[in-house]
Write an enzyme that holds these catalytic residues in place. Structure first.
Site, short mmCIF file in Angstrom:
data_model
loop_
_atom_site.label_atom_id
_atom_site.label_comp_id
_atom_site.label_asym_id
_atom_site.label_seq_id
_atom_site.Cartn_x
_atom_site.Cartn_y
_atom_site.Cartn_z
CG HIS A 52 -9.79 -0.34 -5.58
ND1 HIS A 52 -10.41 -0.65 -4.40
CD2 HIS A 52 -10.72 -0.47 -6.54
CE1 HIS A 52 -11.66 -0.97 -4.64
NE2 HIS A 52 -11.89 -0.87 -5.93
CE1 TYR B 25 -4.07 -1.88 0.10
CE2 TYR B 25 -2.85 -3.30 1.62
CZ TYR B 25 -3.93 -3.08 0.79
OH TYR B 25 -4.88 -4.06 0.63
#
Ligand code: DHK
Length: 152
Positions: A105, A28
Site C-alpha cells: 500500500h 497518494y
C-alpha cells in the site's frame, strides 16, 4: 524480451491506481502509475527479475490475470487498492494462483479510516508494506527476490 533464466514476477495494481499522480495527491502523492512501472522495471533489472505490470479497475480482469499468472510467474507484488478491504473473490484468486506475494500500500492504511485497517489479504501474504510511498513496490520486489532466491 523474456529471459528464461530470470524469474518472472507480476506487479498487479487494482482500481483507481491508474489515477495516481492526480488522484488525491495530498494522500497518494504526485508519482504516476508510469513512475511505479519504471521504478519496478529498474528494480527488477537490478535484481535479475523479469517484471510484468498490469493495472485494472475491473475485479474480473484482476482475477483473470491472477489465473493466467499461475504457473507462468514465480511471485507477485500486489496493491489491490480498495479491493484489499472488501474482496473475497480477489483473495480466492490470489490463493488459487499459488504465488507467494507481497501486499503493498502506498499509504499507511492503519493511519487512515477504520475500514482501511482490515485486509482480506494480509494473513496469506508473505509480507505487507504500507506507507513507504511508491518505493514500497521496490521494497516488495526486494523481499520477493530474497524469498524466491531461497526457494531456488
Ligand atoms: C490504495 C487505495 O486505492 C485505497 O483504496 C487503499 C491503497 C489504500 C494504497 O495506499 O496504495 O485503501
Amino acid at each position: 524480451m523474456i529471459d528464461a533464466d530470470r524469474l518472472r514476477v507480476l506487479v498487479l495494481n487494482g482500481p483507481n491506481l491508474n489515477m495516481l499522480g492526480t488522484r488525491e495527491p495530498a494522500i497518494y502523492g504526485t508519482h504516476t502509475l508510469r513512475d511505479v512501472e519504471e521504478l519496478v522495471a529498474t528494480k527488477g533489472r537490478e535484481l535479475g527479475l523479469d517484471v510484468t505490470c498490469f493495472q485494472s479497475n475491473s475485479e474480473g480482469e484482476l482475477i483473470d490475470t491472477l489465473h493466467a499468472a499461475r504457473g507462468t510467474h514465480a511471485g507477485l507484488v500486489l496493491n489491490a487498492a480498495g479491493l484489499t478491504h472488501t474482496s473475497v473473490v480477489l483473495r480466492d484468486a490470489v490463493a488459487a494462483s499459488e504465488l507467494p506475494f507481497v501486499e503493498v500500500h502506498i499509504t499507511n492504511v492503519h493511519k487512515r479510516e477504520p475500514f482501511r485497517h482490515t485486509s482480506l489479504l494480509s494473513d496469506v501474504a508473505h509480507a505487507v508494506i504500507a506507507g513507504a510511498g511508491i518505493r514500497g513496490y521496490a521494497f516488495g520486489l526486494e523481499v520477493l527476490s530474497d524469498l524466491l532466491g531461497q526457494r531456488r
